[in-house]
Design an enzyme around this catalytic site. Sequence first.
Site, PDB file in Angstrom:
ATOM      1  N   ASN A 166       9.868 -13.367  -1.617  1.00  0.00           N
ATOM      2  CA  ASN A 166      10.057 -12.510  -0.726  1.00  0.00           C
ATOM      3  C   ASN A 166      10.401 -12.783   0.626  1.00  0.00           C
ATOM      4  O   ASN A 166       9.347 -13.878   1.023  1.00  0.00           O
ATOM      5  CB  ASN A 166       9.523 -11.078  -0.732  1.00  0.00           C
ATOM      6  CG  ASN A 166       8.011 -11.465  -0.594  1.00  0.00           C
ATOM      7  OD1 ASN A 166       7.434 -12.158  -0.778  1.00  0.00           O
ATOM      8  ND2 ASN A 166       7.410 -10.471   0.276  1.00  0.00           N
ATOM      9  N   CYS A 193      13.962  -9.222  -1.338  1.00  0.00           N
ATOM     10  CA  CYS A 193      12.983  -9.489  -2.331  1.00  0.00           C
ATOM     11  C   CYS A 193      13.122 -10.927  -3.083  1.00  0.00           C
ATOM     12  O   CYS A 193      14.272 -11.263  -3.184  1.00  0.00           O
ATOM     13  CB  CYS A 193      13.316  -8.268  -3.369  1.00  0.00           C
ATOM     14  SG  CYS A 193      13.110  -6.547  -2.669  1.00  0.00           S
ATOM     15  N   GLU A 234      13.330 -11.371  -6.150  1.00  0.00           N
ATOM     16  CA  GLU A 234      14.179 -11.132  -7.382  1.00  0.00           C
ATOM     17  C   GLU A 234      15.762 -11.443  -6.889  1.00  0.00           C
ATOM     18  O   GLU A 234      15.994 -12.295  -7.553  1.00  0.00           O
ATOM     19  CB  GLU A 234      14.301  -9.852  -7.940  1.00  0.00           C
ATOM     20  CG  GLU A 234      12.963  -9.477  -8.558  1.00  0.00           C
ATOM     21  CD  GLU A 234      11.948  -8.717  -7.711  1.00  0.00           C
ATOM     22  OE1 GLU A 234      11.848  -8.983  -6.357  1.00  0.00           O
ATOM     23  OE2 GLU A 234      11.619  -7.544  -8.275  1.00  0.00           O
ATOM     24  N   CYS A 256      16.782  -4.496  -6.735  1.00  0.00           N
ATOM     25  CA  CYS A 256      16.813  -5.617  -7.382  1.00  0.00           C
ATOM     26  C   CYS A 256      17.165  -5.127  -8.800  1.00  0.00           C
ATOM     27  O   CYS A 256      17.956  -5.878  -9.689  1.00  0.00           O
ATOM     28  CB  CYS A 256      15.246  -6.062  -7.359  1.00  0.00           C
ATOM     29  SG  CYS A 256      14.937  -6.600  -5.978  1.00  0.00           S
ATOM     30  N   CYS A 283      12.186  -3.278  -7.626  1.00  0.00           N
ATOM     31  CA  CYS A 283      12.645  -2.369  -6.678  1.00  0.00           C
ATOM     32  C   CYS A 283      13.892  -1.942  -7.193  1.00  0.00           C
ATOM     33  O   CYS A 283      14.614  -2.402  -7.967  1.00  0.00           O
ATOM     34  CB  CYS A 283      12.808  -2.447  -5.295  1.00  0.00           C
ATOM     35  SG  CYS A 283      13.972  -3.661  -4.600  1.00  0.00           S
ATOM     36  N   GLU A 304      10.456 -11.376   4.459  1.00  0.00           N
ATOM     37  CA  GLU A 304      10.402 -10.310   5.359  1.00  0.00           C
ATOM     38  C   GLU A 304      11.196 -10.624   6.794  1.00  0.00           C
ATOM     39  O   GLU A 304      11.423 -11.866   6.953  1.00  0.00           O
ATOM     40  CB  GLU A 304       9.043  -9.776   5.624  1.00  0.00           C
ATOM     41  CG  GLU A 304       8.131  -9.302   4.393  1.00  0.00           C
ATOM     42  CD  GLU A 304       6.942  -8.855   4.581  1.00  0.00           C
ATOM     43  OE1 GLU A 304       6.585  -8.187   3.681  1.00  0.00           O
ATOM     44  OE2 GLU A 304       6.488  -8.963   5.614  1.00  0.00           O
TER      45      GLU A 304
END
Length: 116
Positions: free
Chosen positions: A30, A41, A43, A79, A76, A32
Amino acid sequence: MLDRAYAPYSKFHVGCALLTNSGAVFTGCNVENASYGLTICAERAAICSAIAAEGASMKIRALVVLNRNNAPCSPCGACRQVIFEFGPDAEIVFQGTAGLEQASARTLLPAGFSLE
């Protein structure tokens, strides 16, 4: 990959390893951003790496996502949709409430969007 995550705001480091149908493995973490909506993310970072290497025909066979906190953390919604696009039957392993759990992308997103 957990050690490479850039998570200065949430302190929630996530790493992902993805196996393609060709047998190649790609990783992601990830990343940010101060503008939270621009965060990516782990993924999706791994999927982008796989597409960059294998091209648009890349298909996901399996994906593992873990976090440094050992907290429950399934992919999420965003994703799940991106995983579904490249591997609706891909097996996904993630940290659940009682340890590792496994489910197909189709199970995690039963009404996944597709233009096909």
